[in-house]
Design an enzyme around this catalytic site. Structure first.
Site, mmCIF file in Angstrom:
data_model
loop_
_atom_site.group_PDB
_atom_site.id
_atom_site.type_symbol
_atom_site.label_atom_id
_atom_site.label_comp_id
_atom_site.label_asym_id
_atom_site.label_seq_id
_atom_site.Cartn_x
_atom_site.Cartn_y
_atom_site.Cartn_z
ATOM 1 N N CYS A 145 17.167 -26.052 -20.095
ATOM 2 C CA CYS A 145 16.256 -24.753 -21.233
ATOM 3 C C CYS A 145 16.758 -25.334 -22.069
ATOM 4 C CB CYS A 145 18.119 -23.682 -20.631
ATOM 5 S SG CYS A 145 17.019 -21.531 -21.781
ATOM 6 N N ASP A 193 11.737 -18.198 -21.194
ATOM 7 C CA ASP A 193 10.808 -19.635 -20.430
ATOM 8 C C ASP A 193 9.913 -19.379 -19.498
ATOM 9 O OD1 ASP A 193 10.114 -22.583 -19.491
ATOM 10 O OD2 ASP A 193 11.670 -23.108 -20.805
ATOM 11 N N CYS A 212 15.463 -15.851 -18.930
ATOM 12 C CA CYS A 212 15.151 -16.828 -19.766
ATOM 13 C C CYS A 212 13.565 -16.737 -20.371
ATOM 14 C CB CYS A 212 14.947 -18.158 -19.565
ATOM 15 S SG CYS A 212 15.023 -18.659 -21.219
ATOM 16 N N HIS A 215 18.225 -21.818 -16.217
ATOM 17 C CA HIS A 215 17.837 -22.307 -15.392
ATOM 18 C C HIS A 215 18.006 -23.645 -16.226
ATOM 19 C CE1 HIS A 215 14.747 -22.837 -18.358
ATOM 20 N NE2 HIS A 215 14.923 -22.163 -18.900
HETATM 21 CO CO CO Z 1 14.962 -21.137 -21.051
#
Ligand code: CO
Length: 214
Positions: free
Chosen positions: A101, A44, A42, A98
């Site tokens: 998310c 993130d 991701c 994760h």
């Molecule tokens: Co995420």
């Protein structure tokens, strides 16, 4: 808060620290890349690929997008997978999601997200595929965590559906595809223990692109 100007100062410090460990570090880095791993995770900011695996520059080929999706008509992720397998000959492909998310959370929210709608639709489809299990989980947070895991599982299966992975595995017995989840609260990586051979055999009837199993 780091200022923009500080980033270049940080860079100088980083160069010095890498040279301290290995004086020829950058000469070696410039020569070639031979990573053993492709990591699909991701975007993130709290999930930095190299750091959570303790890997240095040159050790992992990385692709990141919102909610670590592997979409068959996304030229970006498909190009990354093809290059990593056919040219870099990676031995392992890791799909890493994760907990907490935001992309998965958004897909659980009945709301028009504009340009994100078609992207998040892929996660809503994961929900639909596993609706019986997910609807059976009463606690919303537990259901959210489980969707994160099931999304990783489905994206790992999407990697296995590609011709380049199937053909390489038939010829070389690699790459092996794995599904992981990163826990932001503890820093731990959890292996979902996806049985690669079992998944491959399970989907071959429909998704075989090698012609070996018909
Ligand atoms: Co995420």
């Amino acid at each position: 808060m780091t200022t923009y100007e500080q980033l270049f100062e940080n860079n100088k410090k980083w160069i010095a620290s890498m040279k301290e460990k290995d004086v020829d570090f950058f000469e070696k880095l410039a020569k070639d890349q031979t990573p053993e791993y492709l990591y699909i995770g991701c975007s993130d900011s709290r999930v930095p690929a190299n750091e959570i695996m303790g890997l240095d520059p040159g050790e992992v080929f990385v692709h990141r997008n919102i909610a670590n999706l592997v979409v068959s008509i996304d030229m970006n992720v498909m190009s990354v997978i093809n290059y990593a397998v056919a040219n870099l000959h990676v031995k392992h492909i890791i799909v890493c999601g994760h907990y907490n998310c935001g992309g998965v959370k958004a897909a659980m929210t009945p709301k028009d997200m504009g340009i994100l709608n078609p992207w998040l639709r892929n996660i809503r489809d994961v929900y639909r595929t596993h609706q019986a299990e997910l609807d059976g989980i009463d606690d919303e947070h537990d259901r959210y965590n489980r969707l994160v895991e099931l999304n990783v599982q489905e994206q790992a299966i999407n990697v296995i559906k590609t011709a380049v992975v199937q053909n390489s595995y038939l010829a070389n017995r690699y790459p092996v595809v794995h599904g992981w989840v990163f826990d932001l609260k503890t820093g731990e990586l959890k292996d979902l223990n996806i049985n690669f051979d079992e998944v491959l055999h399970g989907i071959q009837k429909i998704y075989d692109l090698t012609g070996e199993f018909s």
